[in-house]
Design a protein around this motif. Sequence first.
Motif, PDB file in Angstrom:
ATOM      1  N   LEU A 156     -48.515 -64.073  37.450  1.00 17.69           N
ATOM      2  CA  LEU A 156     -48.659 -65.176  38.397  1.00 17.69           C
ATOM      3  C   LEU A 156     -49.036 -64.737  39.799  1.00 17.69           C
ATOM      4  O   LEU A 156     -49.685 -65.483  40.537  1.00 17.69           O
ATOM      5  CB  LEU A 156     -47.350 -65.991  38.471  1.00 17.69           C
ATOM      6  CG  LEU A 156     -46.910 -66.717  37.205  1.00 17.69           C
ATOM      7  CD1 LEU A 156     -45.655 -67.532  37.495  1.00 17.69           C
ATOM      8  CD2 LEU A 156     -48.011 -67.616  36.668  1.00 17.69           C
ATOM      9  N   PHE A 157     -48.609 -63.553  40.204  1.00 13.90           N
ATOM     10  CA  PHE A 157     -48.908 -63.099  41.567  1.00 13.90           C
ATOM     11  C   PHE A 157     -48.760 -61.591  41.645  1.00 13.90           C
ATOM     12  O   PHE A 157     -48.050 -60.972  40.848  1.00 13.90           O
ATOM     13  CB  PHE A 157     -47.993 -63.784  42.603  1.00 13.90           C
ATOM     14  CG  PHE A 157     -46.526 -63.741  42.265  1.00 13.90           C
ATOM     15  CD1 PHE A 157     -45.758 -62.622  42.551  1.00 13.90           C
ATOM     16  CD2 PHE A 157     -45.906 -64.826  41.666  1.00 13.90           C
ATOM     17  CE1 PHE A 157     -44.398 -62.582  42.241  1.00 13.90           C
ATOM     18  CE2 PHE A 157     -44.550 -64.796  41.352  1.00 13.90           C
ATOM     19  CZ  PHE A 157     -43.798 -63.680  41.646  1.00 13.90           C
ATOM     20  N   THR A 158     -49.422 -60.997  42.639  1.00 14.00           N
ATOM     21  CA  THR A 158     -49.337 -59.550  42.831  1.00 14.00           C
ATOM     22  C   THR A 158     -48.175 -59.217  43.766  1.00 14.00           C
ATOM     23  O   THR A 158     -47.829 -59.989  44.651  1.00 14.00           O
ATOM     24  CB  THR A 158     -50.641 -59.013  43.446  1.00 14.00           C
ATOM     25  OG1 THR A 158     -50.895 -59.683  44.693  1.00 14.00           O
ATOM     26  CG2 THR A 158     -51.814 -59.253  42.509  1.00 14.00           C
ATOM     27  N   GLY A 159     -47.599 -58.055  43.542  1.00 12.26           N
ATOM     28  CA  GLY A 159     -46.545 -57.586  44.428  1.00 12.26           C
ATOM     29  C   GLY A 159     -45.235 -58.326  44.254  1.00 12.26           C
ATOM     30  O   GLY A 159     -45.027 -59.069  43.298  1.00 12.26           O
ATOM     31  N   ARG A 160     -44.351 -58.101  45.213  1.00 12.99           N
ATOM     32  CA  ARG A 160     -43.029 -58.722  45.210  1.00 12.99           C
ATOM     33  C   ARG A 160     -43.034 -59.982  46.070  1.00 12.99           C
ATOM     34  O   ARG A 160     -43.537 -59.973  47.195  1.00 12.99           O
ATOM     35  CB  ARG A 160     -41.966 -57.748  45.727  1.00 12.99           C
ATOM     36  CG  ARG A 160     -40.551 -58.336  45.823  1.00 12.99           C
ATOM     37  CD  ARG A 160     -39.535 -57.305  46.248  1.00 12.99           C
ATOM     38  NE  ARG A 160     -39.291 -56.349  45.189  1.00 12.99           N
ATOM     39  CZ  ARG A 160     -38.404 -56.522  44.206  1.00 12.99           C
ATOM     40  NH1 ARG A 160     -37.676 -57.636  44.157  1.00 12.99           N
ATOM     41  NH2 ARG A 160     -38.234 -55.596  43.291  1.00 12.99           N
ATOM     42  N   LEU A 161     -42.471 -61.036  45.538  1.00 11.10           N
ATOM     43  CA  LEU A 161     -42.405 -62.311  46.251  1.00 11.10           C
ATOM     44  C   LEU A 161     -41.370 -62.238  47.372  1.00 11.10           C
ATOM     45  O   LEU A 161     -40.306 -61.632  47.207  1.00 11.10           O
ATOM     46  CB  LEU A 161     -42.001 -63.406  45.256  1.00 11.10           C
ATOM     47  CG  LEU A 161     -42.347 -64.846  45.591  1.00 11.10           C
ATOM     48  CD1 LEU A 161     -43.857 -65.047  45.588  1.00 11.10           C
ATOM     49  CD2 LEU A 161     -41.695 -65.784  44.573  1.00 11.10           C
ATOM     50  N   PRO A 162     -41.645 -62.840  48.528  1.00 11.69           N
ATOM     51  CA  PRO A 162     -40.616 -62.920  49.566  1.00 11.69           C
ATOM     52  C   PRO A 162     -39.380 -63.688  49.067  1.00 11.69           C
ATOM     53  O   PRO A 162     -39.437 -64.403  48.064  1.00 11.69           O
ATOM     54  CB  PRO A 162     -41.315 -63.676  50.693  1.00 11.69           C
ATOM     55  CG  PRO A 162     -42.777 -63.459  50.465  1.00 11.69           C
ATOM     56  CD  PRO A 162     -42.926 -63.403  48.977  1.00 11.69           C
ATOM     57  N   ASP A 163     -38.273 -63.564  49.783  1.00  9.66           N
ATOM     58  CA  ASP A 163     -37.040 -64.256  49.385  1.00  9.66           C
ATOM     59  C   ASP A 163     -37.151 -65.767  49.578  1.00  9.66           C
ATOM     60  O   ASP A 163     -36.747 -66.540  48.714  1.00  9.66           O
ATOM     61  CB  ASP A 163     -35.861 -63.715  50.199  1.00  9.66           C
ATOM     62  CG  ASP A 163     -35.636 -62.246  49.965  1.00  9.66           C
ATOM     63  OD1 ASP A 163     -35.444 -61.852  48.798  1.00  9.66           O
ATOM     64  OD2 ASP A 163     -35.686 -61.469  50.944  1.00  9.66           O
ATOM     65  N   PHE A 164     -37.671 -66.177  50.729  1.00 10.13           N
ATOM     66  CA  PHE A 164     -37.858 -67.597  51.038  1.00 10.13           C
ATOM     67  C   PHE A 164     -39.351 -67.920  50.976  1.00 10.13           C
ATOM     68  O   PHE A 164     -40.140 -67.361  51.742  1.00 10.13           O
ATOM     69  CB  PHE A 164     -37.363 -67.934  52.445  1.00 10.13           C
ATOM     70  CG  PHE A 164     -35.893 -67.782  52.670  1.00 10.13           C
ATOM     71  CD1 PHE A 164     -35.008 -68.806  52.337  1.00 10.13           C
ATOM     72  CD2 PHE A 164     -35.383 -66.626  53.241  1.00 10.13           C
ATOM     73  CE1 PHE A 164     -33.653 -68.667  52.571  1.00 10.13           C
ATOM     74  CE2 PHE A 164     -34.017 -66.488  53.484  1.00 10.13           C
ATOM     75  CZ  PHE A 164     -33.145 -67.512  53.135  1.00 10.13           C
ATOM     76  N   ASN A 165     -39.733 -68.824  50.091  1.00  9.48           N
ATOM     77  CA  ASN A 165     -41.121 -69.256  49.969  1.00  9.48           C
ATOM     78  C   ASN A 165     -41.165 -70.754  50.254  1.00  9.48           C
ATOM     79  O   ASN A 165     -40.739 -71.569  49.438  1.00  9.48           O
ATOM     80  CB  ASN A 165     -41.654 -68.948  48.579  1.00  9.48           C
ATOM     81  CG  ASN A 165     -41.633 -67.465  48.278  1.00  9.48           C
ATOM     82  OD1 ASN A 165     -42.589 -66.752  48.541  1.00  9.48           O
ATOM     83  ND2 ASN A 165     -40.509 -66.992  47.749  1.00  9.48           N
ATOM     84  N   ILE A 166     -41.658 -71.090  51.435  1.00 13.61           N
ATOM     85  CA  ILE A 166     -41.626 -72.466  51.933  1.00 13.61           C
ATOM     86  C   ILE A 166     -42.985 -73.104  51.695  1.00 13.61           C
ATOM     87  O   ILE A 166     -44.019 -72.539  52.067  1.00 13.61           O
ATOM     88  CB  ILE A 166     -41.286 -72.475  53.434  1.00 13.61           C
ATOM     89  CG1 ILE A 166     -39.920 -71.808  53.672  1.00 13.61           C
ATOM     90  CG2 ILE A 166     -41.312 -73.890  53.997  1.00 13.61           C
ATOM     91  CD1 ILE A 166     -39.744 -71.248  55.070  1.00 13.61           C
ATOM     92  N   GLY A 167     -43.006 -74.269  51.066  1.00 17.66           N
ATOM     93  CA  GLY A 167     -44.258 -74.926  50.752  1.00 17.66           C
ATOM     94  C   GLY A 167     -44.344 -76.328  51.313  1.00 17.66           C
ATOM     95  O   GLY A 167     -43.443 -77.150  51.092  1.00 17.66           O
ATOM     96  N   THR A 168     -45.432 -76.598  52.049  1.00 21.75           N
ATOM     97  CA  THR A 168     -45.671 -77.931  52.616  1.00 21.75           C
ATOM     98  C   THR A 168     -47.125 -78.352  52.442  1.00 21.75           C
ATOM     99  O   THR A 168     -47.609 -79.214  53.161  1.00 21.75           O
ATOM    100  CB  THR A 168     -45.332 -77.954  54.125  1.00 21.75           C
ATOM    101  OG1 THR A 168     -46.236 -77.066  54.809  1.00 21.75           O
ATOM    102  CG2 THR A 168     -43.897 -77.529  54.393  1.00 21.75           C
ATOM    103  N   ASP A 169     -47.815 -77.728  51.455  1.00 21.15           N
ATOM    104  CA  ASP A 169     -49.239 -77.999  51.239  1.00 21.15           C
ATOM    105  C   ASP A 169     -50.009 -77.878  52.553  1.00 21.15           C
ATOM    106  O   ASP A 169     -50.713 -78.796  52.972  1.00 21.15           O
ATOM    107  CB  ASP A 169     -49.452 -79.370  50.592  1.00 21.15           C
ATOM    108  CG  ASP A 169     -50.844 -79.531  50.003  1.00 21.15           C
ATOM    109  OD1 ASP A 169     -51.498 -78.496  49.770  1.00 21.15           O
ATOM    110  OD2 ASP A 169     -51.274 -80.676  49.784  1.00 21.15           O
ATOM    111  N   MET A 170     -49.817 -76.735  53.176  1.00 25.35           N
ATOM    112  CA  MET A 170     -50.497 -76.413  54.447  1.00 25.35           C
ATOM    113  C   MET A 170     -50.171 -77.425  55.548  1.00 25.35           C
ATOM    114  O   MET A 170     -51.033 -77.843  56.322  1.00 25.35           O
ATOM    115  CB  MET A 170     -52.017 -76.314  54.246  1.00 25.35           C
ATOM    116  CG  MET A 170     -52.434 -75.368  53.132  1.00 25.35           C
ATOM    117  SD  MET A 170     -51.690 -73.704  53.233  1.00 25.35           S
ATOM    118  CE  MET A 170     -52.499 -73.068  54.703  1.00 25.35           C
TER     119      MET A 170
END
Length: 266
Positions: A156-170
């Motif tokens: 699904l994604f490269t590397g390690r995901l951050p702890d907090f992933n905040i989404g607001t559709d830009m």
Amino acid sequence: MAAFDVTRGTSPVILAFPHTGTEVRADIWERLNDNGRLLADTDWHIHDLYAGLLPNATTVRATFHRYVIDANRDPTGASLYPGQNTTGLVPDTDFDGLPIWKDGATPTEADIGDRLENFHAPYHAALVAEIERVKAVHGIAVLYDCHSIRSLIPFLFTGRLPDFNIGTDMGQTCDPRIETAVAEIARAAEGYTAIVNGRFKGGWTTRHYGKPESGVHAIQMELAQSSHLTTEEPPFAYDPDRAERLRNHLKSILERIEEIALHLAA
């Protein structure tokens, strides 16, 4: 089985839990292969992680597993992230791209229609009802969509995901003050990493309901499971010490969102 659980509160904040359910109807369970029956892509323990952090918040929780049907996907089947690996409305694979259904048991269009009617639609009808109720009381509603995912998933994604992933559709799904406040608290949390609109920009729930001009704001929080689990592999056990540290920051986030919502409603 009931498709959802609702706890009504008096706050302008609604917590949604589309992926913590682990119930699978018997006829669907029989069609899952051994890998599918691990239910590995559950948002493990997220409803426990948030429990009591904002006591007056309304909660709406799907009880069914995302392999039955994904409550955070467009009911038309349109992809959230065109051109990127993802899982669909009724997924064929897990997050590692491995099949979850027995040979010849992949859900048909008729199966998808049944699951839309009996699971996806009732959950969202409950969510709509609570948004409308809360907005009628406060003139505003803030939908906070609660998620978690393994921090390492190469499919699904490269590397390690951050702890907090905040989404607001830009920035489109909520007042900028809400996004800014959540990001500031997450980025200031010592020992944690955070990003806004990175790999996860908000799922269908956030994008569909977040219409600030109408008084409904939505924001998604995708937490790396390494922040609150002992391991990101079976049995996906809850780590009380890690979780408590994280809960302190999540409490600050929710309280700040509520404060902003009440200010916007004034």
